[in-house]
Design an enzyme around this catalytic site. Structure first.
Site, PDB file in Angstrom:
ATOM      1  N   HIS A  48      -5.436  -3.305   1.844  1.00  0.00           N
ATOM      2  CA  HIS A  48      -5.924  -4.072   2.996  1.00  0.00           C
ATOM      3  C   HIS A  48      -6.654  -5.338   2.549  1.00  0.00           C
ATOM      4  CE1 HIS A  48      -4.907  -0.244   4.682  1.00  0.00           C
ATOM      5  NE2 HIS A  48      -5.109  -0.659   5.910  1.00  0.00           N
ATOM      6  N   ARG A  87       0.846  -1.207   0.000  1.00  0.00           N
ATOM      7  CA  ARG A  87       0.000   0.000   0.000  1.00  0.00           C
ATOM      8  C   ARG A  87       0.881   1.256   0.000  1.00  0.00           C
ATOM      9  NH1 ARG A  87      -2.092   1.339   6.112  1.00  0.00           N
ATOM     10  NH2 ARG A  87      -0.524   0.143   7.224  1.00  0.00           N
ATOM     11  N   GLU A 142     -18.566   4.216  -1.240  1.00  0.00           N
ATOM     12  CA  GLU A 142     -17.769   3.538  -2.268  1.00  0.00           C
ATOM     13  C   GLU A 142     -18.544   3.323  -3.561  1.00  0.00           C
ATOM     14  OE1 GLU A 142     -18.355   2.354   0.782  1.00  0.00           O
ATOM     15  OE2 GLU A 142     -16.464   2.782   1.808  1.00  0.00           O
ATOM     16  N   PHE A 196     -14.410  -3.117   0.441  1.00  0.00           N
ATOM     17  CA  PHE A 196     -15.436  -2.179  -0.015  1.00  0.00           C
ATOM     18  C   PHE A 196     -15.327  -1.903  -1.517  1.00  0.00           C
ATOM     19  CE2 PHE A 196     -13.990  -0.931   4.355  1.00  0.00           C
ATOM     20  CZ  PHE A 196     -14.884  -1.765   4.994  1.00  0.00           C
ATOM     21  N   ARG A 214      -1.576  -4.503   3.561  1.00  0.00           N
ATOM     22  CA  ARG A 214      -1.282  -3.630   4.704  1.00  0.00           C
ATOM     23  C   ARG A 214       0.027  -4.034   5.373  1.00  0.00           C
ATOM     24  NH1 ARG A 214      -2.634  -4.285  10.403  1.00  0.00           N
ATOM     25  NH2 ARG A 214      -2.634  -2.226  11.401  1.00  0.00           N
ATOM     26  N   ASP A 259      -8.255  -5.888  12.705  1.00  0.00           N
ATOM     27  CA  ASP A 259      -9.612  -5.433  12.370  1.00  0.00           C
ATOM     28  C   ASP A 259     -10.598  -6.595  12.250  1.00  0.00           C
ATOM     29  OD1 ASP A 259      -9.245  -2.754  12.465  1.00  0.00           O
ATOM     30  OD2 ASP A 259      -9.071  -2.443  10.302  1.00  0.00           O
TER      31      ASP A 259
END
Lengths: 311, 280
Positions: free
Chosen positions: A106, A7, A55, A80, A164, A114
Site C-alpha cells: 500500500h 501485494r 508496528e 507504518f 495495492r 483511504d
C-alpha cells in the site's frame, strides 16, 4: 495486458519461498488480509505470527528473530512499516545490520480512497537514508516475485515496496532475471532517458511508445533497486542522451529522482527532471484518477518529456 | 545460595563496579548511576546463571541477554570482561574512537553483545523475537531483557509486554531495574510508571519483586522464573542508583556524568576497601 497488484505477488512469493526455506517466519501487524501475508498464513499457519497493531514492536521482534539466524519477513503498510516504525528499523535492524526483510504494501498515492493518512510517499526517502539498507521497488508481478525470492538469499536488511493497485504484467516470467542493484534497459533511445520505478514503469513504457510516434526516441530504464542504485546505467544514459526524466509514485524529495540526481550531479551533470508527488499530501479518490491528477501517468510523462526537449 | 558462591558473586560485582568507574572515568562520559544499580543482577546472570561461553560467544544455543537500558553499557562491559569475553584492560577504551566499547552496546563489534541497544524501549521487543524464535525451533535457551524503570515509560515496552504474554514466552525473563530515578528527576515525578507490578500483571506476566542487591533474592527470583509455564516473567528489582559509591547513591546527578580525578580516586578507594574486606 494482464494485471496484478504486487501485494498479491508478494503473498504468493512467500508461499513459494516457504517450500525451500524451512526457516522462514512471516510477521504482520493486523493487516494480513491486505498485505497478502494472509496467503502465507493460510498455507503455513505455524510460521506466521500476528503482532497486532504494534508496528514498532513487530520490527524489534523481527530483529530478534533475525539475530538467531532465521529468515524473517515483517509486513505492514508502507506508512507504518517505514513511517511509524522508522526509528526501530534504523536502530534495531539497520544499525546491527540484521537480515530482516520488510515487506511494505500500500505504498504511494495509489492506495486511493483511504486518503493521505495512508498514502505513503516518503518511504523510499526514509529507508534509503539508513546505512546498509537495500531498497527494492518492483514494477510488476514477475519482478515482485523474482525480487522476493532473490532477496531471501541476500543477507542484510531490505525494504521491499509493493502496491495495492493492479499493475500491468509487462515482464516475461520465462526470461526475466532479477539482479539486485541492476537497472534494466527496456528500450534503447538517443534523445532522452526516462527512468522509472515500481508502478510507473508500465506508464513509462507507454509514454515511450507515444513519444516514438511523435518522433522522439526515448530510452526507458526500470530501476527496481533504488539502493544500491545502478550508477553505470544512469551515467551511460546521461552521457548518451543528455537528459533524464525520473518517474516515481513517491515524493520528489528523497526518492528515485533524488537518487538518480545524486549520481548524475557527481558523475555527468545533465538536467534531471523529476516526476513524482510534489511535496504535497494526497487525498481520497479512485487510484487511477489520483494517478492522473498527480501527473503519474503516461500522458504527463509525454508532456514533461516534450517540454524538457523544447518540443 | 551457599555462602561461598555468594561471596564470589559479591567479589565479582565489586570488581564490576570498579570496572564501571574505570571506564566512565577514562571516557570522561557515560552513565555510572544505572550501571551501578544493575551491576549485581548482571554479575549474577553472567557469572553464574547464563549458559555462555567466552570462547564461543555466538554459539547458537547460548542464553541471550538484551540490555534494553543500553546506556548502562559500562556495567555490561565490565561483566563481560570479568567473565573473560575480552581483556579488562579494554574497559579504559570506553567511548573512544576505534574502541569496540561503544557508548551504547553494538553487536558484532564486541564479543558477548547479543543485540545493539541504546534507544530505550526497543530491547525488550528484540528479546521477544529471540524468545519466539526459540519457541519456533524448540530451542532450550533463555532470553533475558534488562530494562530501566524510566524506560518503561516508552509505549513500545507495553506493545512488547502484550506480545510476550500473547505468545506465552516462558523462555523470556525481563528485569526492571527500579532505582527510582531518571534524567529529569524521580520517576514518580517525571512520569510515573507505578504501579509497575500491577501493570505487568494486567499484561499477563508472572511478577516477582525483589531487592536487586541481595543475591539470595536474585537467585530465588530466577529460580522461580524457571518454574513458570506459558507466561513470561518480570523481576522488578528495587535498587539504588549509584550503589556502592557513597556519593553517587540515590543522586540523580550521577545518571550520566563521569567522576573527575578526585571523585574517581574516592570511588575506587571505597570499592577497593570493600573488595579487600570481601577477600579477607
Amino acid at each position: 495486458m494482464e494485471k496484478k497488484a504486487t501485494r498479491d505477488s508478494y503473498g504468493e512469493a512467500l508461499v513459494m519461498l516457504a517450500e525451500k526455506r524451512p526457516d522462514l517466519v512471516v510477521l504482520d501487524a493486523d493487516l494480513a488480509a491486505a498485505t497478502k501475508t494472509g496467503t502465507f498464513k493460510k498455507a503455513h499457519p505455524d510460521r506466521f505470527f500476528d503482532c497486532g497493531i504494534a508496528e514498532a514492536n513487530m520490527m524489534g521482534v523481527a530483529a530478534g528473530i533475525a539475530s538467531t539466524g532465521k529468515l524473517v519477513f515483517a509486513s505492514s503498510f508502507a506508512m507504518f512499516a517505514a513511517g511509524r516504525a522508522f526509528e526501530i528499523v534504523r536502530n534495531s535492524i539497520g544499525y546491527p545490520h540484521l537480515n530482516v526483510k520488510i515487506g511494505a504494501t500500500h505504498a504511494g498515492i495509489s492506495v486511493g480512497e483511504d486518503g493521505a493518512s495512508h498514502q505513503c510517499n516518503e518511504d523510499i526517502a526514509l529507508m534509503r537514508s539508513i546505512p546498509g539498507m537495500t531498497v527494492i521497488n518492483p514494477a510488476d508481478d514477475v519482478e515482485a516475485k523474482a525480487a522476493v525470492l532473490a532477496m531471501a538469499d541476500y543477507v542484510g536488511p531490505t525494504y521491499m515496496r509493493f502496491g495495492r493497485l493492479a499493475a500491468p504484467i509487462f515482464n516475461d516470467a520465462a526470461t526475466y532475471k532479477f539482479e539486485v542493484g541492476k537497472g534494466i534497459q527496456l528500450k534503447d533511445g538517443k534523445d532522452v532517458t526516462i527512468i522509472a520505478t515500481g508502478l510507473m514503469v508500465a506508464e513509462a513504457i507507454e509514454a515511450g511508445k507515444a513519444l516514438k510516434e511523435q518522433g522522439i526516441d526515448a530510452r526507458i530504464i526500470n530501476i527496481h533497486t533504488i539502493k544500491p542504485i545502478d550508477r553505470d546505467i544512469i551515467v551511460k544514459a546521461a552521457k548518451e542522451t543528455g537528459r533524464i526524466i525520473t518517474v516515481e509514485e513517491h515524493s520528489v524529495i528523497g526518492g528515485l529522482g533524488s537518487a538518480v540526481a545524486d549520481v548524475v550531479t557527481e558523475e555527468c551533470p545533465v538536467p534531471v527532471i523529476k516526476i513524482g508527488v510534489k511535496d504535497v499530501f494526497g487525498h481520497s479518490g479512485p487510484a487511477v484518477d489520483l494517478l492522473k491528477e498527480f501527473g503519474l501517468c503516461a500522458e504527463n510523462i509525454v508532456a514533461v518529456t516534450k517540454a524538457a526537449l523544447g518540443k | 545460595m551457599d555462602a561461598l558462591l555468594k561471596k564470589q558473586l559479591e567479589i565479582a560485582a565489586t570488581k564490576v563496579r570498579m570496572g564501571v568507574i574505570e571506564g566512565v572515568h577514562a571516557a570522561k562520559a557515560g552513565h555510572p548511576g544505572g550501571s551501578l544499580s544493575v551491576a549485581d543482577t548482571l554479575t549474577y546472570l553472567y557469572m553464574h546463571r547464563m549458559n555462555v561461553d567466552p570462547k564461543n560467544p555466538t554459539m547458537p544455543d547460548r542464553d541471550r541477554l538484551v540490555l534494553s537500558k543500553g546506556h548502562t553499557a559500562p556495567a555490561l562491559y565490565a561483566v563481560l570482561a570479568e567473565r573473560g569475553f575480552f581483556p579488562a584492560e579494554e574497559l579504559k577504551t570506553l567511548r573512544k574512537i576505534g574502541s569496540r566499547l561503544q557508548g551504547h552496546p553494538s553487536m558484532g563489534k564486541l564479543p558477548g553483545i547479543d543485540m545493539s541497544t541504546g534507544s530505550l524501549g526497543q530491547g525488550i521487543s528484540t528479546a521477544c523475537g529471540m524468545a519466539l524464535s526459540g519457541k519456533i525451533s524448540s530451542d532450550t535457551y533463555k532470553v533475558y531483557a534488562v530494562l530501566g524503570d524510566g524506560e518503561i515509560e516508552e509505549g513500545q515496552v507495553w506493545e512488547a509486554a502484550m506480545f510476550a504474554a500473547h505468545y506465552k514466552l516462558d523462555n523470556l525473563v525481563a528485569v526492571v531495574d527500579n532505582n527510582g530515578l531518571q534524567i529529569d528527576g524521580k520517576i514518580s515525578e517525571v512520569m510515573s510508571p507505578y504501579p509497575i507490578d500491577e501493570k505487568f500483571k494486567a499484561f499477563g506476566w508472572h511478577v516477582i519483586c525483589i531487592d536487586g542487591h541481595d543475591f539470595d533474592q536474585i537467585e530465588a527470583a530466577f529460580n522461580e522464573a524457571e518454574t513458570v509455564i506459558n507466561q513470561p516473567t518480570v523481576i522488578i528489582q528495587k535498587s539504588v542508583k549509584g550503589k556502592g559509591v557513597s556519593f553517587m547513591e540515590n543522586q540523580v546527578g550521577w545518571h550520566g556524568k563521569a567522576p573527575n580525578d578526585e571523585e574517581y580516586a574516592i570511588a575506587m578507594k571505597e570499592l577497593g576497601d570493600h573488595l579487600a574486606q570481601l577477600e579477607k
